[in-house]
Design a protein around this motif. Structure first.
Motif, short mmCIF file in Angstrom:
data_model
loop_
_atom_site.label_atom_id
_atom_site.label_comp_id
_atom_site.label_asym_id
_atom_site.label_seq_id
_atom_site.Cartn_x
_atom_site.Cartn_y
_atom_site.Cartn_z
N THR A 27 43.81 35.92 48.00
CA THR A 27 44.06 37.21 47.35
C THR A 27 43.24 37.37 46.08
O THR A 27 42.79 38.47 45.75
N ALA A 28 43.03 36.28 45.34
CA ALA A 28 42.23 36.35 44.12
C ALA A 28 40.78 36.71 44.44
O ALA A 28 40.15 37.51 43.74
N ARG A 29 40.26 36.15 45.51
CA ARG A 29 38.87 36.47 45.90
C ARG A 29 38.78 37.89 46.45
O ARG A 29 37.81 38.61 46.20
N LEU A 30 39.79 38.31 47.20
CA LEU A 30 39.79 39.66 47.75
C LEU A 30 39.82 40.70 46.64
O LEU A 30 39.15 41.74 46.74
N ARG A 31 40.54 40.43 45.57
CA ARG A 31 40.67 41.37 44.46
C ARG A 31 39.55 41.24 43.42
O ARG A 31 39.48 42.01 42.48
N GLY A 32 38.68 40.27 43.60
CA GLY A 32 37.59 40.08 42.65
C GLY A 32 38.01 39.38 41.38
O GLY A 32 37.26 39.34 40.38
N ALA A 33 39.20 38.79 41.38
CA ALA A 33 39.67 38.07 40.19
C ALA A 33 39.00 36.71 40.09
O ALA A 33 38.81 36.18 38.99
N PHE A 34 38.66 36.12 41.23
CA PHE A 34 38.05 34.80 41.25
C PHE A 34 36.90 34.83 42.26
O PHE A 34 37.12 34.90 43.47
N THR A 35 35.68 34.81 41.74
CA THR A 35 34.51 34.95 42.62
C THR A 35 33.61 33.72 42.65
O THR A 35 32.89 33.52 43.61
N ARG A 36 33.66 32.91 41.60
CA ARG A 36 32.80 31.73 41.59
C ARG A 36 33.45 30.62 40.76
O ARG A 36 34.22 30.88 39.84
N VAL A 37 33.14 29.40 41.13
CA VAL A 37 33.70 28.23 40.45
C VAL A 37 32.78 27.83 39.30
O VAL A 37 31.66 27.40 39.52
N ARG A 38 33.26 28.02 38.10
CA ARG A 38 32.54 27.55 36.92
C ARG A 38 33.54 26.88 35.98
O ARG A 38 34.04 25.80 36.26
N GLY A 92 48.95 42.02 39.32
CA GLY A 92 49.88 43.05 39.78
C GLY A 92 50.34 42.79 41.21
O GLY A 92 51.51 43.04 41.54
N ASP A 93 49.44 42.31 42.05
CA ASP A 93 49.82 41.98 43.43
C ASP A 93 50.86 40.86 43.47
O ASP A 93 51.78 40.89 44.30
N ILE A 94 50.72 39.89 42.58
CA ILE A 94 51.68 38.78 42.54
C ILE A 94 53.05 39.29 42.14
O ILE A 94 54.07 38.93 42.75
N VAL A 95 53.09 40.16 41.12
CA VAL A 95 54.37 40.72 40.68
C VAL A 95 54.99 41.54 41.81
O VAL A 95 56.20 41.45 42.08
N ALA A 96 54.19 42.36 42.48
CA ALA A 96 54.70 43.18 43.58
C ALA A 96 55.26 42.30 44.70
O ALA A 96 56.31 42.62 45.30
N ALA A 97 54.59 41.19 45.00
CA ALA A 97 55.07 40.29 46.04
C ALA A 97 56.38 39.62 45.63
O ALA A 97 57.27 39.42 46.46
#
Length: 310
Positions: A27-38, A92-97
């Motif tokens: 879900t983080a990748r789908l929402r663009g919250a987490f796109t690369r590992v740094r 927000g998705d986490i809270v909704a879930a």
């Protein structure tokens, strides 16, 4: 800065309370919250940082220091801020879930009703001298769980329409929600309300449509608690006009200590602004005023069940 060890040690408990089956990484990748590992290695670490910053009252710098001391992540203040801003929809998705999962719990009832509390809280941006956001929260008393959330900017006023109602709901709210055009939609949805009101919050009428003298009613009340049937002037027009909104006004006299404390608060606030308090405010401070759409027999059953007498 002191790093409290208990902050680091409770993450396993927090993780167990996450929504069942909710894939943080996907879900983080789908929402663009987490796109690369740094600096941040995975979505779970990002969530820990968000909870530390948003839930523990730490600044960005303190959050970064806390994360580095705990071996969680190593990043700069600007980098953390950028990551958190991108993570907002995902959080927000986490809270909704979480809310959706809570909704599956069988809802306890009070004499056939679902009691819900509605309130709002102001949130200020760091350095702001006024409200930046307002969080509107619906709380289910039977399940002791939040069942609805809405975040608005400063223009998002507190009103009863922030909740979605179903037949059998009773919403409890403070006097900021006692607004004439917000009451009828609750009844139209099959729900009821119990709201606290002030002496000048609403224009009250007698059942025959004549003006209602609140202070005369207060002066005439002999018992500690009483009630009177009133109508609310909604200022609505139409053809045909809507039927009158007939309600019960519950009046309870405060204990002398409570009344004195409220009067002193009003006097202090008036002095601060170089004004004299309205004598009507000082008189109304002696009472608790509740407005409800519930018939008397229904209200008695609800409150008896709440007290464990049924």
């Amino acid at each position: 800065m002191k790093i409290r060890p208990e902050v680091l040690d409770h993450w396993p408990e927090v993780r167990e309370r996450l929504p069942a089956g909710f894939d943080l990484e996907a879900t983080a990748r789908l929402r663009g919250a987490f796109t690369r590992v740094r600096e941040i290695k995975n979505a779970e670490t990002l969530l820990r940082l968000a909870l530390a910053y948003g839930g523990l009252g730490m600044s960005l710098r303190e959050t970064c220091a806390w994360a580095e001391a705990g071996g969680i992540a190593r990043l700069s203040d600007p980098s953390l801020l950028e990551r958190l801003c991108k993570a907002a929809p995902w959080l927000g998705d986490i809270v909704a879930a979480l809310i959706a999962e809570q909704a599956k719990v069988p809802t306890g009832r009070f004499a056939g009703y679902r009691l819900r509390v509605l309130d709002g809280t102001s949130i200020c941006h760091p350095g702001a001298d006024r409200t930046t956001w307002r969080l509107h929260v619906g709380y289910n008393l039977a399940t002791a769980q939040v069942d609805q959330l809405e975040l608005t900017d400063i223009h998002g006023a507190e009103n009863l329409q922030r909740l979605t109602y179903a037949p059998g709901d009773i919403v409890l709210a403070d006097r900021y929600y006692a607004r004439p055009r917000d009451l009828r939609p609750v009844i139209d949805a099959g729900a009821d309300f119990i709201v606290r009101t002030g002496w000048n919050s609403l224009r009250l009428l007698q059942t025959n449509g004549e003006p209602f003298d609140l202070f005369a009613a207060l002066a005439a009340q002999q018992e500690q608690e009483g009630e009177v049937q009133v109508r609310v002037h909604e200022g609505m027009t139409g053809t045909p006009p809507p039927p009158p909104l007939a309600l019960r006004l519950i009046v309870r006299r405060k204990d002398p200590q409570q009344a004195q404390a409220e009067q002193e608060r009003l006097l202090k606030a008036a002095r601060k602004h170089g004004k004299k308090p309205d004598p009507r405010s000082l008189e109304a401070a002696k009472y608790i005023l509740l407005l409800t759409s519930l018939p008397r027999d229904c209200a008695d059953r609800v409150f008896c069940r709440a007290c464990g007498r049924l």
